[in-house]
Design a protein around this motif. Structure first.
Motif, PDB file in Angstrom:
ATOM      1  N   MET A   1      15.693 -80.139 -51.069  1.00  0.00           N
ATOM      2  CA  MET A   1      16.205 -81.659 -51.130  1.00  0.00           C
ATOM      3  C   MET A   1      15.776 -82.610 -51.866  1.00  0.00           C
ATOM      4  SD  MET A   1      17.882 -83.676 -49.180  1.00  0.00           S
ATOM      5  CE  MET A   1      18.489 -83.452 -47.645  1.00  0.00           C
ATOM      6  N   MET A   2      16.242 -83.066 -52.409  1.00  0.00           N
ATOM      7  CA  MET A   2      15.789 -83.857 -53.420  1.00  0.00           C
ATOM      8  C   MET A   2      14.829 -85.441 -52.118  1.00  0.00           C
ATOM      9  SD  MET A   2      14.757 -84.918 -56.623  1.00  0.00           S
ATOM     10  CE  MET A   2      16.913 -84.391 -57.571  1.00  0.00           C
ATOM     11  N   THR A   3      13.382 -85.651 -53.341  1.00  0.00           N
ATOM     12  CA  THR A   3      12.730 -86.380 -52.948  1.00  0.00           C
ATOM     13  C   THR A   3      12.349 -87.416 -53.766  1.00  0.00           C
ATOM     14  OG1 THR A   3      11.404 -84.783 -50.700  1.00  0.00           O
ATOM     15  CG2 THR A   3      10.181 -87.213 -51.401  1.00  0.00           C
ATOM     16  N   ARG A   4      12.314 -89.001 -52.947  1.00  0.00           N
ATOM     17  CA  ARG A   4      12.079 -89.667 -54.163  1.00  0.00           C
ATOM     18  C   ARG A   4      11.165 -90.822 -53.420  1.00  0.00           C
ATOM     19  NH1 ARG A   4      16.185 -93.115 -54.552  1.00  0.00           N
ATOM     20  NH2 ARG A   4      16.109 -94.504 -56.980  1.00  0.00           N
ATOM     21  N   PHE A   5      10.052 -90.824 -54.281  1.00  0.00           N
ATOM     22  CA  PHE A   5       9.561 -92.344 -54.016  1.00  0.00           C
ATOM     23  C   PHE A   5      10.169 -93.218 -54.878  1.00  0.00           C
ATOM     24  CE2 PHE A   5       6.431 -89.074 -55.634  1.00  0.00           C
ATOM     25  CZ  PHE A   5       5.605 -90.016 -55.658  1.00  0.00           C
ATOM     26  N   ALA A   6       8.978 -94.828 -54.476  1.00  0.00           N
ATOM     27  CA  ALA A   6       8.406 -95.633 -55.193  1.00  0.00           C
ATOM     28  C   ALA A   6       7.114 -95.973 -55.846  1.00  0.00           C
ATOM     29  CB  ALA A   6       8.639 -97.032 -55.186  1.00  0.00           C
ATOM     30  N   LYS A 146       4.904 -84.059 -47.693  1.00  0.00           N
ATOM     31  CA  LYS A 146       4.987 -83.689 -46.171  1.00  0.00           C
ATOM     32  C   LYS A 146       4.990 -84.273 -44.949  1.00  0.00           C
ATOM     33  CE  LYS A 146       0.296 -82.301 -42.889  1.00  0.00           C
ATOM     34  NZ  LYS A 146      -1.136 -82.135 -43.437  1.00  0.00           N
ATOM     35  N   GLU A 147       5.065 -85.816 -45.004  1.00  0.00           N
ATOM     36  CA  GLU A 147       5.224 -86.513 -44.455  1.00  0.00           C
ATOM     37  C   GLU A 147       6.816 -87.392 -43.978  1.00  0.00           C
ATOM     38  OE1 GLU A 147       1.313 -89.587 -44.827  1.00  0.00           O
ATOM     39  OE2 GLU A 147       3.517 -90.895 -46.197  1.00  0.00           O
ATOM     40  N   THR A 148       7.074 -87.097 -45.076  1.00  0.00           N
ATOM     41  CA  THR A 148       9.008 -87.150 -45.179  1.00  0.00           C
ATOM     42  C   THR A 148       9.738 -85.340 -43.724  1.00  0.00           C
ATOM     43  OG1 THR A 148       8.887 -87.969 -47.764  1.00  0.00           O
ATOM     44  CG2 THR A 148      10.904 -87.073 -46.336  1.00  0.00           C
ATOM     45  N   GLY A 149       8.801 -84.783 -44.388  1.00  0.00           N
ATOM     46  CA  GLY A 149       9.437 -83.022 -43.716  1.00  0.00           C
ATOM     47  C   GLY A 149       8.973 -84.054 -42.646  1.00  0.00           C
ATOM     48  N   GLN A 150       7.749 -84.750 -41.919  1.00  0.00           N
ATOM     49  CA  GLN A 150       7.348 -84.842 -40.672  1.00  0.00           C
ATOM     50  C   GLN A 150       8.692 -85.748 -39.706  1.00  0.00           C
ATOM     51  OE1 GLN A 150       2.923 -85.775 -41.247  1.00  0.00           O
ATOM     52  NE2 GLN A 150       2.632 -83.363 -40.945  1.00  0.00           N
ATOM     53  N   LYS A 151       8.355 -86.830 -41.015  1.00  0.00           N
ATOM     54  CA  LYS A 151       9.405 -88.245 -39.816  1.00  0.00           C
ATOM     55  C   LYS A 151      11.275 -87.572 -40.069  1.00  0.00           C
ATOM     56  CE  LYS A 151       6.031 -91.212 -41.403  1.00  0.00           C
ATOM     57  NZ  LYS A 151       5.538 -92.378 -42.622  1.00  0.00           N
ATOM     58  N   GLY A 152      11.398 -86.960 -40.911  1.00  0.00           N
ATOM     59  CA  GLY A 152      13.451 -86.669 -41.272  1.00  0.00           C
ATOM     60  C   GLY A 152      13.811 -88.136 -41.880  1.00  0.00           C
ATOM     61  N   GLN A 153      12.730 -88.350 -43.133  1.00  0.00           N
ATOM     62  CA  GLN A 153      13.440 -90.264 -42.794  1.00  0.00           C
ATOM     63  C   GLN A 153      15.026 -89.893 -43.490  1.00  0.00           C
ATOM     64  OE1 GLN A 153      10.035 -91.168 -45.190  1.00  0.00           O
ATOM     65  NE2 GLN A 153       9.953 -92.902 -44.153  1.00  0.00           N
ATOM     66  N   PHE A 154      15.151 -88.806 -43.890  1.00  0.00           N
ATOM     67  CA  PHE A 154      16.327 -88.933 -44.707  1.00  0.00           C
ATOM     68  C   PHE A 154      17.493 -89.039 -43.892  1.00  0.00           C
ATOM     69  CE2 PHE A 154      13.927 -85.631 -48.443  1.00  0.00           C
ATOM     70  CZ  PHE A 154      14.068 -87.032 -48.757  1.00  0.00           C
ATOM     71  N   SER A 155      17.501 -88.363 -42.604  1.00  0.00           N
ATOM     72  CA  SER A 155      18.485 -88.342 -41.177  1.00  0.00           C
ATOM     73  C   SER A 155      18.450 -90.167 -41.571  1.00  0.00           C
ATOM     74  CB  SER A 155      18.248 -87.863 -40.448  1.00  0.00           C
ATOM     75  OG  SER A 155      17.318 -87.928 -39.979  1.00  0.00           O
ATOM     76  N   GLN A 156      17.821 -91.242 -41.533  1.00  0.00           N
ATOM     77  CA  GLN A 156      17.453 -92.342 -41.268  1.00  0.00           C
ATOM     78  C   GLN A 156      17.340 -93.491 -42.554  1.00  0.00           C
ATOM     79  OE1 GLN A 156      13.970 -92.790 -39.098  1.00  0.00           O
ATOM     80  NE2 GLN A 156      14.438 -91.036 -38.354  1.00  0.00           N
ATOM     81  N   GLY A 157      18.475 -93.945 -42.511  1.00  0.00           N
ATOM     82  CA  GLY A 157      18.751 -94.549 -43.695  1.00  0.00           C
ATOM     83  C   GLY A 157      18.590 -96.169 -44.018  1.00  0.00           C
ATOM     84  N   ALA A 158      17.625 -96.372 -42.729  1.00  0.00           N
ATOM     85  CA  ALA A 158      17.945 -98.044 -42.703  1.00  0.00           C
ATOM     86  C   ALA A 158      16.496 -98.231 -43.623  1.00  0.00           C
ATOM     87  CB  ALA A 158      17.996 -98.403 -41.714  1.00  0.00           C
ATOM     88  N   PRO A 159      15.005 -96.985 -43.459  1.00  0.00           N
ATOM     89  CA  PRO A 159      13.891 -97.891 -44.022  1.00  0.00           C
ATOM     90  C   PRO A 159      14.115 -97.526 -45.480  1.00  0.00           C
ATOM     91  CG  PRO A 159      13.617 -95.686 -41.686  1.00  0.00           C
ATOM     92  CD  PRO A 159      15.269 -96.157 -42.122  1.00  0.00           C
ATOM     93  N   SER A 160      14.565 -96.171 -45.864  1.00  0.00           N
ATOM     94  CA  SER A 160      14.436 -96.286 -47.015  1.00  0.00           C
ATOM     95  C   SER A 160      15.163 -97.619 -47.686  1.00  0.00           C
ATOM     96  CB  SER A 160      14.708 -94.691 -47.551  1.00  0.00           C
ATOM     97  OG  SER A 160      16.173 -94.740 -47.653  1.00  0.00           O
ATOM     98  N   ASN A 161      16.695 -97.908 -47.196  1.00  0.00           N
ATOM     99  CA  ASN A 161      17.081 -98.867 -47.833  1.00  0.00           C
ATOM    100  C   ASN A 161      16.545 -99.994 -48.607  1.00  0.00           C
ATOM    101  OD1 ASN A 161      19.303 -96.715 -48.097  1.00  0.00           O
ATOM    102  ND2 ASN A 161      20.157 -97.741 -46.461  1.00  0.00           N
TER     103      ASN A 161
END
Length: 270
Positions: A1-6, A146-161
């Motif tokens: 799974m690709m992880t992206r951050f600014a 690590k934090e992304t894996g814990q929060k499961g952010q990829f299943s939640q589009g709103a925060p990243s958007n």
């Protein structure tokens, strides 16, 4: 799974020694000048609507004060905890610290070398500074993974958007950069938006690592002058992509480098 951050990197505001061209390095812990505080506030106003998820700063006074000045103007990050990291400190210049830049150039000439390749006695080599930058960057990638894996952010589009939108509204080059990634159906939203406040020579070394080692892509509109040393509170933004468990290095895309339009406001104030 690709992880992206600014990753948004800002140089500290001006100090009296910056103006007088005196080497500070790590040993001379000079505070911001009056102009430096105005620059930090102007950078804060410029970044006021950007939603940062993490804030890191060098632990030297000039960066601490700049970070505080930026966060004071933020609509979203005023109460955010800043993590001070010695890996973000300026290059150590040894015996040249506290001396005029001209004196260090004379030392380099006497040694048959030129700045910035020259290393004064007791100072850090460029390779040592680069390794500090690489170490911090790899730590950052692992932290976000690590934090992304814990929060499961990829299943939640709103925060990243919302992270993406807050950056795209401010950085013109970012709109093309973000849409380019989003055109790929497999590209996820931003997992994090990180603010880092550091120093001129350190940033030049870190950006050099991005460009040379990680083959960072640059906007076509970026001029060569923008690749030189950052002005005080110059702002640079990168999008970092990496995959968990892959041997491949992260890919880095530059949105803008050493942006300084916010400094026009400081000139008007002075």
């Amino acid at each position: 799974m690709m992880t992206r951050f600014a990753l948004t990197v800002v140089r500290h505001g001006e100090t009296r020694f910056n103006k007088e061209k005196i080497i500070q390095g790590q040993g001379v812990d000079e505070p911001l000048s009056e102009t430096g505080f105005k620059q930090a506030a102007a950078a804060g106003v410029f970044l006021t609507n950007v939603q940062f998820t993490h804030v890191f700063s060098s632990d030297l006074t000039r960066t601490k004060q700049t970070t505080c000045g930026i966060l004071e103007k933020s609509k979203f990050c005023k109460d955010m905890t800043v993590k001070y990291d010695s890996r973000l400190r300026e290059r150590k210049y040894g015996v040249a610290e506290g001396r005029a830049l001209g004196e260090m150039r004379a030392m380099a000439k006497a040694a048959g070398e030129e700045c910035p390749v020259f290393t004064p006695s007791g100072g850090e080599t460029l390779d040592e500074v680069k390794m500090r930058g690489k170490d911090f960057f790899e730590f950052l990638c692992q932290l976000i993974l690590k934090e992304t894996g814990q929060k499961g952010q990829f299943s939640q589009g709103a925060p990243s958007n919302s992270l993406e939108t807050s950056l795209a509204k401010i950085f013109p080059l970012g709109k093309h950069c973000f849409s380019e990634f989003n055109s790929d159906s497999g590209a996820p939203g931003l997992a994090a938006s990180v603010l880092v406040v550091s120093h001129g020579a350190y940033m030049r070394s870190l950006f050099g690592y991005f460009l040379t080692d990680l083959k960072c892509s640059l906007p076509a509109s970026l001029s060569k002058s923008e690749l030189s040393a950052s002005p005080n509170t110059g702002i640079s933004v990168f999008i970092v992509n990496f995959e968990k468990g892959r041997e491949a290095q992260p890919t880095v895309q530059c949105v803008c480098m050493n942006l300084q339009e916010h400094l026009n406001r400081v000139t008007e104030m002075c």
